[in-house]
Design an enzyme around this catalytic site. Structure first.
Site, PDB file in Angstrom:
ATOM      1  N   ASP A 172       0.804  -1.218   0.000  1.00  0.00           N
ATOM      2  CA  ASP A 172       0.000   0.000   0.000  1.00  0.00           C
ATOM      3  C   ASP A 172       0.843   1.276   0.000  1.00  0.00           C
ATOM      4  O   ASP A 172       2.006   1.257   0.395  1.00  0.00           O
ATOM      5  CB  ASP A 172      -0.863   0.060   1.268  1.00  0.00           C
ATOM      6  CG  ASP A 172      -1.964  -0.980   1.271  1.00  0.00           C
ATOM      7  OD1 ASP A 172      -1.940  -1.869   0.396  1.00  0.00           O
ATOM      8  OD2 ASP A 172      -2.830  -0.902   2.154  1.00  0.00           O
ATOM      9  N   ASP A 173       0.186   2.356  -0.377  1.00  0.00           N
ATOM     10  CA  ASP A 173       0.650   3.746  -0.171  1.00  0.00           C
ATOM     11  C   ASP A 173       1.704   4.233  -1.155  1.00  0.00           C
ATOM     12  O   ASP A 173       2.088   5.397  -1.095  1.00  0.00           O
ATOM     13  CB  ASP A 173       1.185   3.989   1.256  1.00  0.00           C
ATOM     14  CG  ASP A 173       0.132   3.760   2.325  1.00  0.00           C
ATOM     15  OD1 ASP A 173      -0.995   3.386   1.977  1.00  0.00           O
ATOM     16  OD2 ASP A 173       0.443   3.947   3.518  1.00  0.00           O
ATOM     17  N   HIS A 203      -5.941   2.990  -3.983  1.00  0.00           N
ATOM     18  CA  HIS A 203      -5.918   3.219  -2.526  1.00  0.00           C
ATOM     19  C   HIS A 203      -6.343   4.651  -2.219  1.00  0.00           C
ATOM     20  O   HIS A 203      -5.920   5.219  -1.219  1.00  0.00           O
ATOM     21  CB  HIS A 203      -4.507   2.924  -2.011  1.00  0.00           C
ATOM     22  CG  HIS A 203      -4.384   2.765  -0.514  1.00  0.00           C
ATOM     23  ND1 HIS A 203      -5.349   2.194   0.275  1.00  0.00           N
ATOM     24  CD2 HIS A 203      -3.375   3.111   0.339  1.00  0.00           C
ATOM     25  CE1 HIS A 203      -4.942   2.195   1.542  1.00  0.00           C
ATOM     26  NE2 HIS A 203      -3.750   2.752   1.600  1.00  0.00           N
ATOM     27  N   HIS A 261      -5.288   9.308   0.606  1.00  0.00           N
ATOM     28  CA  HIS A 261      -5.301   8.537   1.849  1.00  0.00           C
ATOM     29  C   HIS A 261      -6.124   9.144   2.978  1.00  0.00           C
ATOM     30  O   HIS A 261      -5.801   8.977   4.149  1.00  0.00           O
ATOM     31  CB  HIS A 261      -3.867   8.288   2.329  1.00  0.00           C
ATOM     32  CG  HIS A 261      -3.673   6.981   3.050  1.00  0.00           C
ATOM     33  ND1 HIS A 261      -3.963   6.824   4.393  1.00  0.00           N
ATOM     34  CD2 HIS A 261      -3.245   5.774   2.632  1.00  0.00           C
ATOM     35  CE1 HIS A 261      -3.687   5.579   4.751  1.00  0.00           C
ATOM     36  NE2 HIS A 261      -3.258   4.915   3.699  1.00  0.00           N
ATOM     37  N   HIS A 315       3.691  -2.288   3.099  1.00  0.00           N
ATOM     38  CA  HIS A 315       3.726  -0.939   2.529  1.00  0.00           C
ATOM     39  C   HIS A 315       5.048  -0.727   1.812  1.00  0.00           C
ATOM     40  O   HIS A 315       6.103  -0.854   2.449  1.00  0.00           O
ATOM     41  CB  HIS A 315       3.557   0.112   3.634  1.00  0.00           C
ATOM     42  CG  HIS A 315       2.248   0.006   4.366  1.00  0.00           C
ATOM     43  ND1 HIS A 315       2.033  -0.917   5.363  1.00  0.00           N
ATOM     44  CD2 HIS A 315       1.087   0.695   4.209  1.00  0.00           C
ATOM     45  CE1 HIS A 315       0.781  -0.782   5.810  1.00  0.00           C
ATOM     46  NE2 HIS A 315       0.184   0.189   5.129  1.00  0.00           N
TER      47      HIS A 315
END
Ligand code: ZN
Length: 485
Positions: A291-292, A341, A345, A435
């Site tokens: 993620d991210d 995603h 965020h 991540h």
């Protein structure tokens, strides 16, 4: 050719004075003035060489949610220092004000960025900070500038000619605000450097001053911004301010910082978004999810996955993807699944349906622009889902993917510990949370890949876990076992 620009970010904020017919701007030269003169015409970060995105997230578990993202430029260490200092200051203040913990809904800090300008001569970085401390979002903006000629980073008032410039601009802004009516308190507009900490130029060369929520009127006003006409502001600008103004008006100019990144072709190669054909009914499977990103360590992660012949699912942020679409193409070409995603965020469960649709939709478009296919999976930031999130997801045709193995890699930056948690937690159908924004996570990957393969697992993308039974839009999935719709 005109510089490709972004109309993102501020255009989506709730209110602007201009939308109420207040701000006026002077169209000059042969340029098109946006309908909203306070809208800033952001630079497309994928066209800026030597730029990487730094991302810091915490709160997939814990008392508070934090997501801070900002750009770093190879060519401007002093700007990087100023930007990271500003980010650290915001984070410090937020942590201090939420020290007690145990608050519900969880407090949230979110910082994202856009580029007002990025050339060999000048760079302008606009940092937008959102804070949720109990009931509402409060948004603020700060714009930092960098002048290559003097090799100095400076705050927005540096665009103005000293005290004289600041007083002059404050006076012009007050005049504009009078037209807004009684809700705005123009007496709040003083010649204060703190108040004028977010200045930039629109395409007509008008100076756009953005105020933080609640700064010059009740919080219900939302975004308040004023465009001071170009001709009026010209005598009040510093030399760097004048160059910045000229820069945005030179609409034909293309001046990348170093060398432009590889240009994207208009039609990316067709790629498989189902990526792979492992039958998880007959083999033990796990899905590694990252993620991210993308971020500075993503390329190395792709090398490691390639060496081990493992595939993964990347839940990318639209803001980061827009700065590096080429790496999304690489992910896709190498058999990984690229998924959504959100743009920056924010916890979707704290947003209205229209904002949820906006942050997911923009990211869908950005990913589709990079890889030629629209994602079918969304990982909601912080795993936060409510009825509105599900409804929007259903409408967009995407499934919602959470996880059932949390490596806590953002909290414990220890490759050995991260690998241990991934391997111990793994089971047939597991969705493992990692991540790719942290070096230590990527350092843990060779060990994770070796040990999982040693245990006989196939490393697959998320949809492969579900095989022919498929996945339904709007449903939430946390492992190979389908949760209730
Ligand atoms: Zn995340």
């Amino acid at each position: 050719m005109r510089k490709r620009r972004f109309f993102g970010g501020i255009a989506t904020l709730a209110f602007s004075l201009a939308a109420c017919g207040v701000a006026t701007a002077s169209p000059e030269r042969d340029v098109t003035v946006p309908a909203d003169p306070t809208m800033i015409d952001f630079v497309d970060p994928s066209k800026v060489g030597g730029l990487v995105t730094r991302t810091l997230t915490e709160g997939d578990s814990g008392d508070r949610q934090v997501h801070v993202s900002y750009p770093e430029f190879n060519a401007a260490p002093k700007l990087n220092e100023a930007v990271s200092k500003e980010a650290a200051r915001r984070l410090h203040d937020f942590v201090r004000s939420t020290r007690t913990g145990g608050l519900e809904p969880r407090p949230e800090l979110n910082m994202d960025w856009a580029l007002d300008a990025a050339t060999d001569d000048l760079i302008g970085v606009r940092l937008r900070t959102g804070e949720f401390l109990g009931s509402n979002w409060g948004n603020s903006t700060t714009t930092l500038w960098y002048d290559k000629q003097s090799d100095q980073a400076f705050t927005s008032p540096g665009l103005l000619d000293g005290d004289n410039g600041l007083h002059g601009v404050a006076e012009l802004v007050r005049k504009q605000l009078v037209k807004r009516g009684p809700e705005v308190d123009q007496n709040e507009v003083t010649a204060s450097e703190n108040l004028f900490d977010s200045l930039a130029f629109n395409r007509a060369g008008d100076l756009v001053a953005e105020f933080d929520d609640c700064q010059v009127g009740p919080c219900s006003l939302g975004r308040v911004a004023v465009a001071v006409p170009a001709r009026q502001v010209e005598p009040l600008l510093s030399p760097a301010g004048r160059r910045a103004q000229d820069l945005v008006r030179e609409t034909d100019m293309v001046a990348p910082l170093v060398a432009p990144k590889m240009m994207m072709s208009r039609s990316p190669d067709a790629v498989s978004q189902n990526a792979g054909s492992v039958d998880c009914k007959v083999r033990k499977c796990v899905a590694l999810t990252f993620d991210d990103g993308p971020g500075p360590y993503t390329a190395r992660l792709l090398d490691l996955l390639q060496q081990a012949d493992g595939r993964a699912t990347f839940f990318t942020l639209g803001a980061n993807a827009s700065a590096d679409p080429a790496i999304l193409r690489r992910m896709s070409k190498e058999g990984h699944l690229v998924a959504n995603h959100s743009w920056a965020h924010r916890d979707l469960a704290k947003l209205s349906s229209s904002k949820i649709a906006d942050t997911l939709g923009r990211t869908q478009d950005t990913i589709a622009g990079a890889i030629g296919q629209t994602p079918t999976l969304v990982r909601p930031p912080y795993g936060a889902v409510n009825a509105d999130v599900r409804t929007v997801a259903r409408r967009l045709g995407v499934s919602l993917i959470n996880w059932d193995v949390d490596t806590q890699d953002l909290r414990d930056r220890d490759p050995g510990l991260i690998a241990q948690r991934a391997v111990r937690g793994a089971h047939d159908g597991a969705i493992i949370l990692l991540h790719d924004i942290e070096r230590t996570t990527v350092d843990a990957v060779p060990d994770i890949l070796n040990r999982l393969k040693g245990k006989g697992y196939a490393l697959v993308t998320v949809p492969e876990l579900y095989g022919s039974s498929g996945m339904r839009p709007g449903n939430v999935y946390a492992s190979g076992t389908v949760s209730a719709p």
